[in-house]
Structures are given as C-alpha cells and as structure tokens.
Design an enzyme around this catalytic site. Structure first.
Site, PDB file in Angstrom:
ATOM      1  CB  SER A 156      48.326  40.799  41.072  1.00 15.27           C
ATOM      2  OG  SER A 156      47.270  40.497  40.193  1.00 15.27           O
ATOM      3  CG  ASN A 157      43.241  40.121  42.545  1.00 14.48           C
ATOM      4  OD1 ASN A 157      42.815  39.220  41.846  1.00 14.48           O
ATOM      5  ND2 ASN A 157      43.129  41.402  42.199  1.00 14.48           N
ATOM      6  NE  ARG A 158      43.522  32.643  46.288  1.00 17.00           N
ATOM      7  CZ  ARG A 158      42.481  32.184  47.010  1.00 17.00           C
ATOM      8  NH1 ARG A 158      42.110  32.805  48.088  1.00 17.00           N
ATOM      9  NH2 ARG A 158      41.842  31.107  46.621  1.00 17.00           N
ATOM     10  CB  ALA A 189      39.685  40.493  41.362  1.00 19.21           C
TER      11      ALA A 189
END
Ligand code: PMT
Length: 211
Positions: free
Chosen positions: A21-23, A88
């Site tokens: 995943s991402n932030r 995102a």
C-alpha cells in the site's frame, strides 16, 4: 454538479495478513468531498481504507484494491459531471495472492509484481463532456512529470503535489500544490490547509462549468 471523488490508498494483498500500500491518509480526498457537499454538490466518495469519518451528506463507497476502485469508478461515472482522482492507487500488485499466510522460514525471498490498471487511462474514452481532474504525486521534476500525466491521462486539470515536503502531500493537514490546466494555464498555490486547497480546486471546477 454531481461529483465523483476518490480518496485514500488501495491495498494489494500478498497473503491473508500482508499487503502492499502507500502512505495516503485520505485527508485530501475527504477535504474535497466535505467542501463540495457543503457547497451543495451531489458527492459520491469512493474511498480506500482510511481512519476518517465520511463527511455529512456524502455517499461513501468503500473499496480495498485498485481493481475494486476501478469497478466502482466505472459504476458511478455515468451519473457524474466531474471526476476528481485524489486517491493514491497502487501501481503494482503481487502477481499471485497466497491463500495461506506465508511462513517466515519457507516464504519466497522475491515478490513478483504486475501492474494494476490505470483507472484514469482506462476511463479516458468514457470521458465525454465530463471534467476529469487528477493529482500528480511527485518527489522530483514535478512540473514536467505532472504535465506528462495530464496529457497521457487526458485530464482537464492536474494538481501537482510535491510529496517530498514534510508539510505537504501524504498524511499532513496542509498541502502545497500547483494547478496545471490542459489549456496551458499554471497556478502555483501557497502552502495552505487541505480544506483550502480543496476549495481552490472546486473554484476551478465550478468556473470550468461556466466556460
Ligand atoms: O491522502 P493524503 O494523506 O491526504 O495525501 C494526499 C495525496 C498525496 C495522496 C494526494 O494529494 C495525491 O497526490 N493523490 C494522487 C496520488 C497518486 O497516485 O499520484 P500518481 O502521480 O501516482 O497518479 C496520477 C493520477 O493517476 C492520480 O490522480 C491517481 O489517482 C491516478 N491513478 C494512479 C494510478 C492508477 N493505477 N490509476 C489512476 O487512475
């Protein structure tokens, strides 16, 4: 207007307990949804997993993966006048999702990945008279890369976001962005709260309807 907004990250499962995943916290997309609903627009918010409450008067569609986000955007697009992609979306996912938890001792040392579908590119041909707004999260050569994404994804506006700054981009309550129009116009906005950035993007969208 009927506005479709995406927010947050997507999660791409590796096995039943791990994911890529991402932030993204969802704060930017949720700010857009909150401001749009306050202004009387009809808002559908397609959100990846975040720890935020949906704003009042917003219809929330919860998704997990990039594929699920693509299906949801496809489903709601025909009922909308504008799409704002603040999510995102993961660009990569594991080629194989394991049915059982991978064991530390016997698990693979290399994770094989495949690209996810690019949602904006996939839906380019369905755009019609709708307004498409994307974001570009960049850590270097921001304006050049954002301008390229604007063209490749067939957008009307791209919000270029320097995510290397500690006070902008992921997780924080402030952002510093540059609005880049397909027609060539460029507006550098100062550092401000994500609510104020959202208001400036919606000002642009509302004005574009009158053009
Ligand atoms: O959620 P926050 O913590 O508040 O952080 C806000 C943010 C940094 C996530 C937000 O401001 C932002 O920049 N969102 C876009 C992040 C991103 O994925 O940028 P990108 O440059 O990789 O993608 C360009 C555009 O294509 C984006 O509009 C993205 O939603 C879209 N995209 C990306 C990948 C993909 N497979 N399909 C897409 O449609």
């Amino acid at each position: 207007m009927r506005i479709l907004i995406t927010a947050g990250p997507t999660r791409e499962m590796i096995d039943p307990v791990r994911f890529l995943s991402n932030r993204s916290s969802g704060k930017m997309g949720y700010a857009l949804a909150r401001v749009a609903a306050r202004r009387g627009h009809v808002v559908t918010l397609i959100s990846g997993p975040v720890a935020l409450r949906p704003p009042p008067k917003v219809s929330l569609v919860a998704v997990m993966t990039a594929d699920e986000m693509l299906s949801a955007v496809k489903r709601y697009l025909s009922r909308c006048d504008a799409l704002i992609m603040a999510a995102a979306v993961a660009d990569w996912r594991p080629r194989r999702v394991r049915a059982q938890k991978i064991k530390k001792t016997t698990g693979p040392k290399v994770l094989r990945l495949e690209p996810t579908a690019d949602i904006l590119k996939t839906l380019r041909t369905k755009k019609g008279r709708r307004v498409f707004i994307g974001f570009a999260a960049e850590t270097e050569r921001m304006l050049v890369r954002a301008r390229r994404k604007l063209a490749e994804k067939g957008l009307d506006l791209i919000v270029a976001n320097d995510v290397s700054r500690p006070d902008a981009g992921f997780e924080v309550d402030t952002n510093q962005v540059t609005l880049m129009e397909a027609s060539g116009g460029v507006r550098v906005l100062p550092l401000m709260t994500k609510m104020k950035v959202a208001a400036r993007i919606l000002d642009w969208l509302e004005a574009s309807e009158r053009r």
